[in-house]
Write a protein that holds these residues in place. Structure first.
Motif, PDB file in Angstrom:
ATOM      1  N   VAL A 135       1.399  -5.292   4.557  1.00  0.00           N
ATOM      2  CA  VAL A 135       0.443  -4.186   4.667  1.00  0.00           C
ATOM      3  C   VAL A 135       0.383  -3.330   3.403  1.00  0.00           C
ATOM      4  O   VAL A 135      -0.521  -2.527   3.249  1.00  0.00           O
ATOM      5  N   ASP A 136       1.369  -3.495   2.518  1.00  0.00           N
ATOM      6  CA  ASP A 136       1.372  -2.600   1.355  1.00  0.00           C
ATOM      7  C   ASP A 136       1.519  -3.344   0.032  1.00  0.00           C
ATOM      8  O   ASP A 136       0.541  -3.561  -0.688  1.00  0.00           O
ATOM      9  N   SER A 137       2.745  -3.808  -0.292  1.00  0.00           N
ATOM     10  CA  SER A 137       2.988  -4.217  -1.681  1.00  0.00           C
ATOM     11  C   SER A 137       2.247  -5.475  -2.111  1.00  0.00           C
ATOM     12  O   SER A 137       2.010  -5.676  -3.307  1.00  0.00           O
ATOM     13  N   GLY A 141      -2.377  -5.002  -6.255  1.00  0.00           N
ATOM     14  CA  GLY A 141      -2.093  -5.343  -7.646  1.00  0.00           C
ATOM     15  C   GLY A 141      -1.065  -4.508  -8.373  1.00  0.00           C
ATOM     16  O   GLY A 141      -0.925  -4.620  -9.587  1.00  0.00           O
ATOM     17  N   LYS A 142      -0.292  -3.657  -7.650  1.00  0.00           N
ATOM     18  CA  LYS A 142       0.778  -2.949  -8.369  1.00  0.00           C
ATOM     19  C   LYS A 142       1.974  -3.890  -8.488  1.00  0.00           C
ATOM     20  O   LYS A 142       2.455  -4.414  -7.479  1.00  0.00           O
ATOM     21  N   THR A 143       2.437  -4.102  -9.720  1.00  0.00           N
ATOM     22  CA  THR A 143       3.604  -4.957  -9.939  1.00  0.00           C
ATOM     23  C   THR A 143       4.594  -4.168 -10.776  1.00  0.00           C
ATOM     24  O   THR A 143       4.182  -3.311 -11.560  1.00  0.00           O
ATOM     25  N   ALA A 216      -7.483  -0.292   5.537  1.00  0.00           N
ATOM     26  CA  ALA A 216      -7.277   1.113   5.143  1.00  0.00           C
ATOM     27  C   ALA A 216      -6.841   1.168   3.684  1.00  0.00           C
ATOM     28  O   ALA A 216      -7.303   1.999   2.898  1.00  0.00           O
ATOM     29  N   LYS A 217      -5.957   0.231   3.288  1.00  0.00           N
ATOM     30  CA  LYS A 217      -5.497   0.221   1.896  1.00  0.00           C
ATOM     31  C   LYS A 217      -6.618  -0.254   0.965  1.00  0.00           C
ATOM     32  O   LYS A 217      -6.818   0.308  -0.117  1.00  0.00           O
ATOM     33  N   ALA A 218      -7.346  -1.304   1.401  1.00  0.00           N
ATOM     34  CA  ALA A 218      -8.402  -1.882   0.559  1.00  0.00           C
ATOM     35  C   ALA A 218      -9.429  -0.824   0.166  1.00  0.00           C
ATOM     36  O   ALA A 218      -9.885  -0.765  -0.981  1.00  0.00           O
ATOM     37  N   SER A 230      -8.152   8.764  -5.505  1.00  0.00           N
ATOM     38  CA  SER A 230      -7.900   8.693  -4.056  1.00  0.00           C
ATOM     39  C   SER A 230      -6.786   7.717  -3.672  1.00  0.00           C
ATOM     40  O   SER A 230      -6.178   7.859  -2.615  1.00  0.00           O
ATOM     41  N   ARG A 231      -6.488   6.711  -4.513  1.00  0.00           N
ATOM     42  CA  ARG A 231      -5.401   5.786  -4.169  1.00  0.00           C
ATOM     43  C   ARG A 231      -4.080   6.536  -4.000  1.00  0.00           C
ATOM     44  O   ARG A 231      -3.185   6.100  -3.273  1.00  0.00           O
ATOM     45  N   ARG A 232      -3.988   7.673  -4.656  1.00  0.00           N
ATOM     46  CA  ARG A 232      -2.736   8.438  -4.571  1.00  0.00           C
ATOM     47  C   ARG A 232      -2.459   8.943  -3.148  1.00  0.00           C
ATOM     48  O   ARG A 232      -1.363   9.368  -2.840  1.00  0.00           O
ATOM     49  N   LEU A 233      -3.509   8.861  -2.275  1.00  0.00           N
ATOM     50  CA  LEU A 233      -3.274   9.218  -0.861  1.00  0.00           C
ATOM     51  C   LEU A 233      -2.220   8.306  -0.227  1.00  0.00           C
ATOM     52  O   LEU A 233      -1.575   8.664   0.750  1.00  0.00           O
ATOM     53  N   LEU A 234      -2.068   7.102  -0.826  1.00  0.00           N
ATOM     54  CA  LEU A 234      -1.076   6.160  -0.287  1.00  0.00           C
ATOM     55  C   LEU A 234       0.355   6.678  -0.467  1.00  0.00           C
ATOM     56  O   LEU A 234       1.298   6.099   0.051  1.00  0.00           O
ATOM     57  N   ASN A 235       0.480   7.778  -1.204  1.00  0.00           N
ATOM     58  CA  ASN A 235       1.820   8.359  -1.390  1.00  0.00           C
ATOM     59  C   ASN A 235       2.214   9.288  -0.250  1.00  0.00           C
ATOM     60  O   ASN A 235       3.225   9.988  -0.353  1.00  0.00           O
TER      61      ASN A 235
HETATM   62  N1  GLY Z   1       2.035   1.332  -2.566  1.00  0.00           N
HETATM   63  C1  GLY Z   1       1.116   2.283  -3.050  1.00  0.00           C
HETATM   64  C2  GLY Z   1      -0.039   1.702  -3.779  1.00  0.00           C
HETATM   65  O1  GLY Z   1      -0.226   0.489  -3.753  1.00  0.00           O
HETATM   66  O2  GLY Z   1      -0.790   2.424  -4.400  1.00  0.00           O
END
Ligand code: GLY
Length: 354
Positions: A135-137, A141-143, A216-218, A230-235
């Protein structure tokens, strides 16, 4: 099969289906230009799936090699990263060959960063084996790898070409690892999906939960791929959660720390008049129902000191994600002393509304 299309700098699909791994050989044959795949995995995952993977890959027309790491966060190191690069070079991997990250968040982050940098970037597929990775990592594309100075301090944005999610694999997870994934799922509900939040109190199929979480993440990744808006909301829950992880020298898992971080910021949001007590109660009840410990043993002062070193700090301020309602969280830029007040309010014991 549930499919989620991601439309950012690279378009790719997330395919979610029970047993989809059985078709891995034919899925890999869709990449006819690839002559070699390298599956990067860890010893635990290999122990469970070696036989199955060898069997399903009999159908794959390309050569398959494996690189197996030690399980755990320690493998996200500069040394491990360089060793994989050398291994690929020794095996004459070219730009048209492909990596497969088969495992949880550590494998995905490390293999993803190798893919981002080997020959200045090659393609890779994510096959997450934990709910947290699914659901997250594995999405967005965050590596990264860790440096001695902290987690994920060296990395790159590098999107996979596909994410393959076999929900049957989650049956082998321990209760704690499963629960860790749900901390992130609850997070999505509070950020932007009140319906997902409500579904978590019902007995809903895991594929539906994963699809809704990934959607929700997409939405946030498509709006803000490079994490400046807005991606920073994932924090949500992560600023205080990260401080708890460090204060506890990682004896709390990421999911436990995030769950506590969500509780602190939600409690502070009630005290500040942003979040209704009724919504706070729902958050508390849902998190408790997954048997998370809600009360960290650290003082506001201790967590504040650690928070000062957070990579999200911007000089004398820090942006914290604050829930205004379930499904409506917002970025709030706080002066450092205001962030400290949040910690004090969020950690207050025995307040009337707890
Ligand atoms: N795990 C947070 C992000 O992908 O931005």
């Amino acid at each position: 099969m549930q499919i989620v299309d991601i439309n950012c700098s690279k378009k790719y699909q997330i395919r979610i289906e029970k047993g989809i791994i059985e078709n891995l050989g034919s899925i890999l044959n869709e990449y006819s230009a690839v002559s070699k795949f390298c599956i990067i995995t860890d010893k635990n995952v290999m122990g469970i799936y070696e036989e199955k993977i060898n069997h399903v890959l009999l159908k794959c027309n390309s050569e398959i090699i494996y690189y197996v790491i030690e399980p755990g966060e320690k493998s996200k190191s500069g040394e491990a990263y360089l060793e994989i690069l050398e291994f690929l070079a020794k095996n004459e991997f070219t730009r048209t060959d492909m990596l497969i990250a088969f495992g949880g968040g550590v494998v995905g982050d490390l293999a993803g960063f190798v893919a981002a940098s080997y020959l200045r970037g090659i393609d890779f597929i994510q096959i997450p084996t934990t709910i947290l990775a699914a659901v997250d990592s594995s999405v967005g594309g965050k590596t990264a790898i860790n440096l001695k100075a902290g987690k994920n301090l060296a990395g790159a944005f590098h999107q996979p070409v596909m994410v393959i999610c076999d929900s049957e694999m989650f049956n082998t997870l321990t209760k704690d690892v499963r629960r860790d994934g749900f901390a992130e799922v609850i997070k999505y509900g509070i950020i932007n999906d009140a319906e997902l939040f409500d579904k978590l109190s019902e007995n809903v199929d895991i594929e539906v939960i994963i699809k809704k979480s990934v959607l929700a993440k997409a939405k946030l990744v498509e709006e803000d791929e490079f994490d400046t808006g807005s991606r920073r909301l994932l924090n949500l829950g992560h600023t205080f959660g990260h401080a708890i992880e460090i204060a506890g020298e990682y004896r709390y898992s990421h999911g436990e720390a995030v769950a506590m971080g969500i509780m602190i910021v939600s409690k502070a949001a009630v005290a500040k008049g942003y979040l209704a007590k009724n919504d706070y109660d729902k958050i508390k009840n849902l998190i408790s129902s997954y048997e998370f410990d809600l009360e960290p043993e650290f003082t506001a002062e201790k967590l504040y000191e650690i928070m000062l070193l957070d990579k999200k700090r911007e000089g004398k301020s820090i942006t914290v994600v604050v829930p205004f309602a379930i499904g409506d969280s917002r970025l709030v830029k706080l002066k450092l002393e205001e962030a400290k007040e949040y910690l004090v309010e969020g950690l207050k014991q025995g307040a009337q509304w707890m």
